[in-house]
Design a protein around this motif. Structure first.
Motif, PDB file in Angstrom:
ATOM      1  N   ASP A  41       0.857  -1.195   0.000  1.00 40.67           N
ATOM      2  CA  ASP A  41       0.000   0.000   0.000  1.00 40.67           C
ATOM      3  C   ASP A  41       0.880   1.227   0.000  1.00 40.67           C
ATOM      4  O   ASP A  41       1.557   1.518   0.983  1.00 40.67           O
ATOM      5  CB  ASP A  41      -0.891  -0.043   1.253  1.00 40.67           C
ATOM      6  CG  ASP A  41      -1.914   1.078   1.276  1.00 40.67           C
ATOM      7  OD1 ASP A  41      -1.671   2.128   0.639  1.00 40.67           O
ATOM      8  OD2 ASP A  41      -2.954   0.913   1.930  1.00 40.67           O
ATOM      9  N   SER A  43       0.341   4.176   0.417  1.00 48.08           N
ATOM     10  CA  SER A  43       0.114   5.181   1.456  1.00 48.08           C
ATOM     11  C   SER A  43       0.875   4.817   2.732  1.00 48.08           C
ATOM     12  O   SER A  43       1.112   5.662   3.579  1.00 48.08           O
ATOM     13  CB  SER A  43      -1.386   5.357   1.739  1.00 48.08           C
ATOM     14  OG  SER A  43      -1.859   4.338   2.588  1.00 48.08           O
ATOM     15  N   ARG A  60      -1.608   0.221  -4.956  1.00 44.51           N
ATOM     16  CA  ARG A  60      -2.797   1.082  -4.877  1.00 44.51           C
ATOM     17  C   ARG A  60      -4.102   0.286  -4.784  1.00 44.51           C
ATOM     18  O   ARG A  60      -4.975   0.398  -5.656  1.00 44.51           O
ATOM     19  CB  ARG A  60      -2.832   2.019  -6.089  1.00 44.51           C
ATOM     20  CG  ARG A  60      -1.711   3.079  -6.122  1.00 44.51           C
ATOM     21  CD  ARG A  60      -1.901   4.103  -5.008  1.00 44.51           C
ATOM     22  NE  ARG A  60      -3.218   4.687  -5.065  1.00 44.51           N
ATOM     23  CZ  ARG A  60      -3.544   5.735  -5.837  1.00 44.51           C
ATOM     24  NH1 ARG A  60      -2.629   6.312  -6.568  1.00 44.51           N
ATOM     25  NH2 ARG A  60      -4.768   6.196  -5.831  1.00 44.51           N
ATOM     26  N   ASP A  62      -6.583   0.838  -3.172  1.00 39.57           N
ATOM     27  CA  ASP A  62      -7.745   1.739  -3.150  1.00 39.57           C
ATOM     28  C   ASP A  62      -8.407   1.843  -4.531  1.00 39.57           C
ATOM     29  O   ASP A  62      -9.630   1.947  -4.638  1.00 39.57           O
ATOM     30  CB  ASP A  62      -7.333   3.129  -2.652  1.00 39.57           C
ATOM     31  CG  ASP A  62      -6.179   3.725  -3.462  1.00 39.57           C
ATOM     32  OD1 ASP A  62      -5.102   3.101  -3.515  1.00 39.57           O
ATOM     33  OD2 ASP A  62      -6.358   4.810  -4.056  1.00 39.57           O
ATOM     34  N   TYR A 106     -12.422   0.440   3.580  1.00 37.88           N
ATOM     35  CA  TYR A 106     -11.151   0.148   2.922  1.00 37.88           C
ATOM     36  C   TYR A 106     -10.303  -0.850   3.712  1.00 37.88           C
ATOM     37  O   TYR A 106      -9.759  -1.801   3.150  1.00 37.88           O
ATOM     38  CB  TYR A 106     -10.365   1.443   2.719  1.00 37.88           C
ATOM     39  CG  TYR A 106      -8.986   1.229   2.158  1.00 37.88           C
ATOM     40  CD1 TYR A 106      -8.817   0.768   0.851  1.00 37.88           C
ATOM     41  CD2 TYR A 106      -7.849   1.453   2.935  1.00 37.88           C
ATOM     42  CE1 TYR A 106      -7.563   0.564   0.321  1.00 37.88           C
ATOM     43  CE2 TYR A 106      -6.580   1.240   2.404  1.00 37.88           C
ATOM     44  CZ  TYR A 106      -6.439   0.800   1.106  1.00 37.88           C
ATOM     45  OH  TYR A 106      -5.195   0.582   0.589  1.00 37.88           O
TER      46      TYR A 106
ATOM     47  N   ASN B 105      -6.726   7.509  -0.527  1.00 39.04           N
ATOM     48  CA  ASN B 105      -6.635   6.529   0.557  1.00 39.04           C
ATOM     49  C   ASN B 105      -7.615   6.882   1.673  1.00 39.04           C
ATOM     50  O   ASN B 105      -7.641   8.017   2.167  1.00 39.04           O
ATOM     51  CB  ASN B 105      -5.200   6.493   1.086  1.00 39.04           C
ATOM     52  CG  ASN B 105      -5.052   5.517   2.240  1.00 39.04           C
ATOM     53  OD1 ASN B 105      -5.269   5.876   3.396  1.00 39.04           O
ATOM     54  ND2 ASN B 105      -4.726   4.277   1.928  1.00 39.04           N
ATOM     55  N   ARG B 108      -6.286   8.354   5.017  1.00 41.40           N
ATOM     56  CA  ARG B 108      -5.876   9.752   4.888  1.00 41.40           C
ATOM     57  C   ARG B 108      -7.075  10.686   4.776  1.00 41.40           C
ATOM     58  O   ARG B 108      -7.045  11.806   5.266  1.00 41.40           O
ATOM     59  CB  ARG B 108      -4.981   9.912   3.661  1.00 41.40           C
ATOM     60  CG  ARG B 108      -3.663   9.193   3.876  1.00 41.40           C
ATOM     61  CD  ARG B 108      -2.651   9.554   2.840  1.00 41.40           C
ATOM     62  NE  ARG B 108      -1.412   8.841   3.173  1.00 41.40           N
ATOM     63  CZ  ARG B 108      -0.238   9.128   2.677  1.00 41.40           C
ATOM     64  NH1 ARG B 108      -0.115  10.116   1.809  1.00 41.40           N
ATOM     65  NH2 ARG B 108       0.828   8.442   3.040  1.00 41.40           N
TER      66      ARG B 108
END
Lengths: 237, 237
Positions: A41, A43, A60, A62, A106, B105, B108
Motif C-alpha cells: 500500500d 500510502s 494502490r 484503493d 477500505y 486513501n 488519509r
C-alpha cells in the motif's frame, strides 16, 4: 452480457525486495501476519517502494476497491448481465462472483484481499465469492473468448461513449478493459490484445469513473434503465 | 451549472455519549487526539453505537469519501461546471472547492476530515479547499438559491435518468440532492424542500452510483462529452 476486466491492477502483496525492512516486519507482526502476506500500500510503504520497478504503478489497492464497489453495485450486475475480473500487475486474476458483497470499508477490503492472496479464495470455506489464479491477461481472454475486446486508454481513438456503446453492445460477448493503475498506460503486449482502443475524454480519468460510465452506457444501450423503471410503474398499478 | 448536494451525510466526530468508552479513549490517545476529535466510524465503533439514535444512518465516512471521489473526478467538475456540498446528519455543511484533490486513501481521508472538524477548514493555512459551517439543509438551499431542486430517493417518481436530464438541465441553476447515508430515506422536513422527487431504479443504489450517473447524464444533456472529445480531434489535426 458484458465482461468487465480491470487490467494490470495495482494489487499485490509485499514483494520480496521489501520484506526485510524492519518497519514492514513490525507492521506485519502487529497484525499477526508475515510480511509476504501483507498487501502493498503506497500510502504506508511509499518510502520503501522508491527502488521498486514500476513503483508508480504499484501498491494502490484503493483503486481496485473503489472501482469494484462502483462496478458491482450497478443494476447491470444485479441483473446478472455482468462478469467482473481483476487482472493484476503480477499476472494474477481475481474471479469475482457477481453476488459478492464487498466490504465498503477500505481496511476491511485490505484484510479480505490479504486473505485472498494467502488462501487463493474467499471465504476459505463454503461458496467461493472470489478466487485467485496465476494467469496472464492473454490467458484470461483466451479463456473467456469475448467476441470483441475494447481497451479504454488515453491513446485510443476518441469516442462519445453513449453513442459508441449503442453499436458496441451488439457484440454478443463484449469485453471492456480498463487500467487498474494510477498513471501511465497499458503494456504494449497487452494493447495487442485489443480489437479496438478508445478514449472517452481528453484528460486522464480515474479507473472508477471510466468503469461506471462504461457500465451505465452499456445499460442504456440495452435499454435496461427503462425496463427496470417500468417494473416500478407496473407494481404501482 | 449543476449543484450537487450529498445530504444528511453519515459524517461526524465521536458524539458525547461515546466519549467515555475506554476503547475509544485508547484509540484517540494512540493517535494523539481527543475522543471528540476522532471521526465516528461504524467499522471501528459499531459495538459502542448500538444505543445511539439513528445508529444505522451514522458513522459511514466511506460513503462520503467514495461519493466525493466519484463526483470530483468528473469532466463536469474539471470544467468548473459543478458545485459540490456535503450536508451532514448533524447539520454541518462542507463547502468543497472544485480544485481540491481528495486523498484516494481512506485513512488519509479520515485524517483530513478530522482536521476539518477541528479547524473548520483545510488546509488550516493558505487557500481554503474545504470549509465547514454549522448549517441546515434548508439554510444551505436558501443560500445557494437553485432555480430547481430535485431529490433522488426511492420514494420518488420513477424516471429514465438520461432522458429526464435533457429536460431538467434546462434549469439555469439546478440542484440535485442525494442521500449520504447507507439505508433508509430522507427526513420528511428535508423532502419538503424538493421541487421534485425522483427514483432512477427500483432497487436502492449506493450514493456514489446515483451521483456518478446524475453527473454523467447532466454532462450528456449539455453535450459536454462530444465537446471535449472534439478537442482531442482538433489537437490531432
Amino acid at each position: 452480457m458484458l465482461i468487465f476486466i480491470l487490467a494490470e491492477s495495482s494489487l499485490e502483496t509485499i514483494p520480496p525486495e521489501l520484506r526485510q525492512y524492519k518497519a514492514i516486519r513490525m507492521q506485519a507482526m502487529k497484525r499477526g501476519k508475515k510480511p509476504k502476506d501483507l498487501l502493498l500500500d503506497s500510502s504506508r510503504h511509499h518510502y520503501y517502494m522508491r527502488n521498486l520497478k514500476d513503483a508508480e504503478k504499484r501498491g494502490r489497492p484503493d483503486i481496485i476497491h473503489i472501482t469494484l464497489l462502483n462496478v458491482l453495485g450497478t443494476p447491470l450486475n444485479k441483473e446478472g448481465l455482468l462478469q467482473t475480473y481483476v487482472h493484476t500487475i503480477n499476472d494474477k486474476v481475481l474471479y469475482i462472483n457477481p453476488e459478492v458483497r464487498l466490504p465498503k470499508n477500505y481496511n476491511r477490503f485490505v484484510g479480505l484481499m490479504e486473505q485472498l492472496f494467502t488462501k487463493r479464495k474467499v471465504p476459505p470455506k463454503g461458496k467461493t465469492l472470489i478466487k485467485l489464479r496465476p494467469k496472464t491477461l492473454r490467458e484470461l481472454l483466451q479463456e473467456i473468448k469475448p467476441t470483441f475486446t475494447v481497451f479504454f486508454t488515453e491513446e485510443g481513438e476518441p469516442v462519445e461513449l453513449l453513442q459508441f456503446m449503442k453499436e458496441l453492445s451488439k457484440h454478443e460477448k463484449l469485453a471492456v478493459v480498463v487500467g487498474g493503475f494510477p498513471h501511465g498506460t497499458f503494456e504494449k503486449d497487452h494493447l495487442k490484445l485489443a480489437d479496438l482502443k478508445v478514449s472517452i475524454d481528453p484528460e486522464p480519468l480515474e479507473a472508477w469513473t471510466v468503469a461506471s460510465r462504461i457500465i451505465y452506457a452499456y445499460e442504456s444501450a440495452i435499454n435496461l434503465p427503462t425496463m427496470r423503471i417500468n417494473k416500478i410503474k407496473h407494481i404501482d398499478l
